[in-house]
Design an enzyme around this catalytic site. Structure first.
Site, short mmCIF file in Angstrom:
data_model
loop_
_atom_site.label_atom_id
_atom_site.label_comp_id
_atom_site.label_asym_id
_atom_site.label_seq_id
_atom_site.Cartn_x
_atom_site.Cartn_y
_atom_site.Cartn_z
NE ARG A 167 2.05 -5.09 11.12
CZ ARG A 167 3.02 -4.78 10.26
NH1 ARG A 167 4.19 -5.37 10.35
NH2 ARG A 167 2.80 -3.89 9.32
NE ARG A 169 -4.06 -1.30 9.84
CZ ARG A 169 -2.98 -0.72 9.31
NH1 ARG A 169 -2.98 0.55 9.02
NH2 ARG A 169 -1.90 -1.42 9.06
NE ARG A 206 6.74 -0.83 10.13
CZ ARG A 206 5.63 -0.64 9.41
NH1 ARG A 206 5.68 -0.04 8.23
NH2 ARG A 206 4.46 -1.07 9.85
CE LYS A 227 -2.35 -0.87 3.81
NZ LYS A 227 -1.77 -2.16 4.24
NE ARG A 234 7.83 -3.40 5.99
CZ ARG A 234 6.56 -2.98 6.01
NH1 ARG A 234 6.01 -2.47 4.93
NH2 ARG A 234 5.83 -3.12 7.10
P1 AMP Z 1 1.11 0.44 8.93
O1 AMP Z 1 2.33 1.26 8.78
O2 AMP Z 1 -0.05 0.97 8.13
O3 AMP Z 1 1.35 -1.02 8.71
O4 AMP Z 1 0.65 0.59 10.46
C1 AMP Z 1 1.48 0.17 11.52
C2 AMP Z 1 0.67 0.04 12.80
O5 AMP Z 1 0.09 1.31 13.12
C3 AMP Z 1 -0.50 -0.93 12.73
O6 AMP Z 1 -0.12 -2.28 12.96
C4 AMP Z 1 -1.37 -0.38 13.86
O7 AMP Z 1 -0.87 -0.73 15.13
C5 AMP Z 1 -1.19 1.12 13.71
N1 AMP Z 1 -2.20 1.69 12.79
C6 AMP Z 1 -1.98 2.28 11.57
N2 AMP Z 1 -3.14 2.67 11.01
C7 AMP Z 1 -4.13 2.33 11.89
C8 AMP Z 1 -5.54 2.44 11.88
N3 AMP Z 1 -6.20 2.98 10.85
N4 AMP Z 1 -6.22 1.98 12.96
C9 AMP Z 1 -5.59 1.44 14.01
N5 AMP Z 1 -4.26 1.28 14.07
C10 AMP Z 1 -3.52 1.71 13.03
#
Ligand code: AMP
Length: 209
Positions: free
Chosen positions: A164, A88, A153, A13, A122
């Protein structure tokens, strides 16, 4: 045009959002990046979010909804925006419905076994955020842009990756149905290679223009 990128963690994404935003001239809004910046800044939101993120859990809806509500009201969103990683949950999608009109939802689909390999291999640049994969680094350890040492990360550690994915299937995958019913959803195969995925997304967006 207001666009949502839906898809499991590791679907690409963020990478695709950079390409598509540059093409459409709209900002990329990544709640993950915003939360990581909040953690870095040691803000109240960051402190609240960190425990959830490190465990591979979702940050509470009210926290991310407030972040997005404020962000999409900014001046650079007048021509539209691309949401990467939000909504989400169905709760977030409902809240978003009262914040902005969405024109298209792109669901980037990738099989779980591919996602596990992508995420656990990654590495990212701690300065510019550029993503790399160990399979293509051939032993290199530094960002080609900044020259700094790449890092993994915390939430890309193998045990958290599985968490996740489970959270995605439980809480986020129902949004596919949600947006399908609204007639906004287009699904693209996210495992065909960077350029062909971008082409498929642009084609899906064309129809919504
Ligand atoms: P990402 O970088 O999009 O994979 O997000 C990393 C982490 O941030 C996720 O595993 C969640 O813990 C948190 N996070 C990001 N976006 C959201 C969202 N829309 N709702 C809840 N938690 C989020």
């Amino acid at each position: 045009m207001n666009v949502i990128f839906l898809g499991p963690p590791g679907a690409g994404k963020g990478t695709q959002a950079q390409v598509i935003c540059a093409r459409l001239g709209i900002p990329q809004i990544s709640t993950g990046d915003m939360l990581r910046a909040a953690i870095e800044a040691k803000s109240e939101i960051g402190l609240k979010a960190k425990t959830f993120m490190d465990a591979g859990q979702l940050v509470p809806d009210d926290v991310v909804i407030a972040l997005v509500r404020e962000r999409v009201a900014a001046a650079d969103c007048v021509k539209g925006f691309l949401l990467d990683g939000f909504p989400r949950t169905v709760e977030q999608a409902r809240a978003l419905g009262s914040i902005a009109k969405i024109d298209r939802v792109i669901n980037i689909s990738v099989a779980d076994d591919v996602l596990v390999k992508r995420l656990s291999g990654r590495r990212v640049c701690p300065v510019c955020g550029a993503p790399y994969h160990v399979d293509r680094l051939h032993g290199a350890t530094q960002c080609t842009v900044d020259g700094v040492t790449l890092v993994q990360r915390d939430d890309d550690k193998p045990e958290t990756v599985l968490n996740r994915l489970q959270v995605y299937h439980q809480k986020t995958a129902p949004l596919i149905d949600y947006y399908q019913k609204e007639g906004l959803l287009r699904t693209v195969d996210g495992s065909t290679g960077l350029e062909s995925v971008s082409d498929a997304i642009l084609k899906a967006l064309e129809a919504a223009r």
